[in-house]
Design a protein around this motif. Structure first.
Motif, mmCIF file in Angstrom:
data_model
loop_
_atom_site.group_PDB
_atom_site.id
_atom_site.type_symbol
_atom_site.label_atom_id
_atom_site.label_comp_id
_atom_site.label_asym_id
_atom_site.label_seq_id
_atom_site.Cartn_x
_atom_site.Cartn_y
_atom_site.Cartn_z
ATOM 1 N N SER A 1 56.187 107.975 38.374
ATOM 2 C CA SER A 1 57.082 107.738 37.235
ATOM 3 C C SER A 1 58.291 108.662 37.275
ATOM 4 C CB SER A 1 56.319 107.942 35.920
ATOM 5 O OG SER A 1 55.278 107.007 35.795
ATOM 6 N N LYS A 2 58.047 109.939 37.531
ATOM 7 C CA LYS A 2 59.154 110.892 37.585
ATOM 8 C C LYS A 2 60.103 110.560 38.739
ATOM 9 C CE LYS A 2 56.914 114.831 35.342
ATOM 10 N NZ LYS A 2 56.261 116.149 35.525
ATOM 11 N N ASN B 1 62.279 107.735 37.703
ATOM 12 C CA ASN B 1 63.286 108.188 36.734
ATOM 13 C C ASN B 1 64.412 108.946 37.423
ATOM 14 O OD1 ASN B 1 61.707 107.063 34.728
ATOM 15 N ND2 ASN B 1 60.747 109.005 34.157
ATOM 16 N N CYS C 1 66.642 106.435 39.427
ATOM 17 C CA CYS C 1 67.422 105.538 38.588
ATOM 18 C C CYS C 1 68.416 106.264 37.677
ATOM 19 C CB CYS C 1 66.476 104.692 37.731
ATOM 20 S SG CYS C 1 65.482 103.520 38.693
ATOM 21 N N SER C 2 68.460 107.576 37.765
ATOM 22 C CA SER C 2 69.423 108.324 36.949
ATOM 23 C C SER C 2 70.835 108.150 37.497
ATOM 24 C CB SER C 2 69.051 109.807 36.915
ATOM 25 O OG SER C 2 69.144 110.367 38.220
ATOM 26 N N ALA D 1 69.785 115.266 38.516
ATOM 27 C CA ALA D 1 68.534 115.105 37.768
ATOM 28 C C ALA D 1 67.384 115.816 38.488
ATOM 29 C CB ALA D 1 68.220 113.619 37.601
ATOM 30 N N PRO E 1 63.644 114.116 33.599
ATOM 31 C CA PRO E 1 64.726 113.122 33.603
ATOM 32 C C PRO E 1 64.500 112.065 32.524
ATOM 33 C CG PRO E 1 63.158 112.646 35.350
ATOM 34 C CD PRO E 1 62.736 113.954 34.747
ATOM 35 N N GLU E 2 65.550 111.372 32.157
ATOM 36 C CA GLU E 2 65.421 110.278 31.211
ATOM 37 C C GLU E 2 64.653 109.130 31.850
ATOM 38 O OE1 GLU E 2 69.194 109.077 29.743
ATOM 39 O OE2 GLU E 2 69.715 111.049 28.930
ATOM 40 N N LYS E 3 64.024 108.345 31.013
ATOM 41 C CA LYS E 3 63.237 107.223 31.503
ATOM 42 C C LYS E 3 64.141 106.203 32.174
ATOM 43 C CE LYS E 3 59.710 103.884 30.110
ATOM 44 N NZ LYS E 3 58.896 103.352 28.974
ATOM 45 N N ALA E 4 63.670 105.654 33.281
ATOM 46 C CA ALA E 4 64.461 104.682 34.031
ATOM 47 C C ALA E 4 64.685 103.423 33.214
ATOM 48 C CB ALA E 4 63.753 104.335 35.344
ATOM 49 N N CYS F 1 65.143 98.643 36.940
ATOM 50 C CA CYS F 1 65.736 99.464 38.001
ATOM 51 C C CYS F 1 64.823 99.471 39.218
ATOM 52 C CB CYS F 1 65.966 100.882 37.497
ATOM 53 S SG CYS F 1 66.645 101.986 38.763
ATOM 54 N N THR G 1 63.578 100.854 42.910
ATOM 55 C CA THR G 1 63.548 102.119 43.658
ATOM 56 C C THR G 1 62.994 101.870 45.059
ATOM 57 O OG1 THR G 1 61.271 102.834 43.197
ATOM 58 C CG2 THR G 1 62.917 103.193 41.453
#
Length: 216
Positions: free
Chosen positions: A129-130, A133, A136-137, A143, A154-157, A161, A163
């Motif tokens: 998850s990280k 995120n 996708c920042s 980030a 980081p903010e949530k993707a 998005c 990857t």
């Protein structure tokens, strides 16, 4: 010999060669082992030349694990450039890896370097998850620094998005990257695990001619 080894030892046999002391060196997956002619006995560990005190296994491992840096799919990584960017290194890292965080703090002082970070989340679902995120920042490198050095998540993707994480995991599997951090230098040598900054500098300087040749 290959048939005898395959019948008794699991794994992909990449190379076999006879050693001067009567046993055979076998490269299975990314590991070097030694067996007798019938593959009845297997020895693991490091082999030393007592005359020269040279670690023959370590030397051979460097050859076996060498990576063709020019063939790395660098589009799967995000790039950090410092100074003239002349020295190149690729690093496989997990955002929850404590050694990766220590490494990131150490390499902040690297100058004249281009660092390719392959997000390699192998520790947990949270790592995946990280990594998503980060990728996708708006600025993955920024980030990443905030997360690894400042501890700022980081903010949530955004939904939808895409990857390259699955592709990076497949790449790491092909290259037998079994832990993070793993550094790959421009001359193809790799360094698994946390290594001192002066050793990183030494290996980057030694591989600089290869980086220049690849750039041209």
């Amino acid at each position: 010999m290959r048939e005898r080894v395959a019948a008794k030892i699991p794994g992909k046999i990449n190379a076999i060669r006879r050693m001067p002391f009567g046993m055979f060196e076998v490269v299975i997956d990314s590991e070097i082992v030694y067996v007798d002619e019938n593959a009845d006995y297997l020895i693991t560990g490091h082999l030393y030349d007592t005359k020269t005190q040279e670690d023959l296994t370590a030397k051979r491992s460097e050859e076996v694990l060498r990576v063709d840096f020019a063939s790395l799919p660098l589009q799967l990584a995000f790039k950090i450039v410092r100074g003239d960017g002349s020295r190149r290194v690729a690093i496989f890292e997990d955002p929850n890896c404590p050694y990766c965080k220590r490494l990131e703090k150490d390499i902040r002082t690297l100058n004249n370097a281009t660092i390719y970070v392959f997000l390699y989340p192998i520790l947990s679902d949270d790592s995946v998850s990280k990594s998503a995120n980060i990728w996708c920042s708006k600025d993955p490198a920024d980030a990443w620094a905030h997360l690894m050095i400042d501890g700022q998540a980081p903010e949530k993707a955004a939904a939808g998005c895409k990857t390259p994480i699955d592709d990076v995991l497949a790449l790491g599997h092909r290259l037998s990257v079994t832990g993070t951090p793993t550094l790959v230098f421009a001359d193809g040598r790799r360094a698994p695990g946390m290594i001192p900054l002066d050793r990183i500098e030494q290996m980057m300087n030694a591989s600089a001619p290869h980086a220049a040749a690849q750039a041209n």
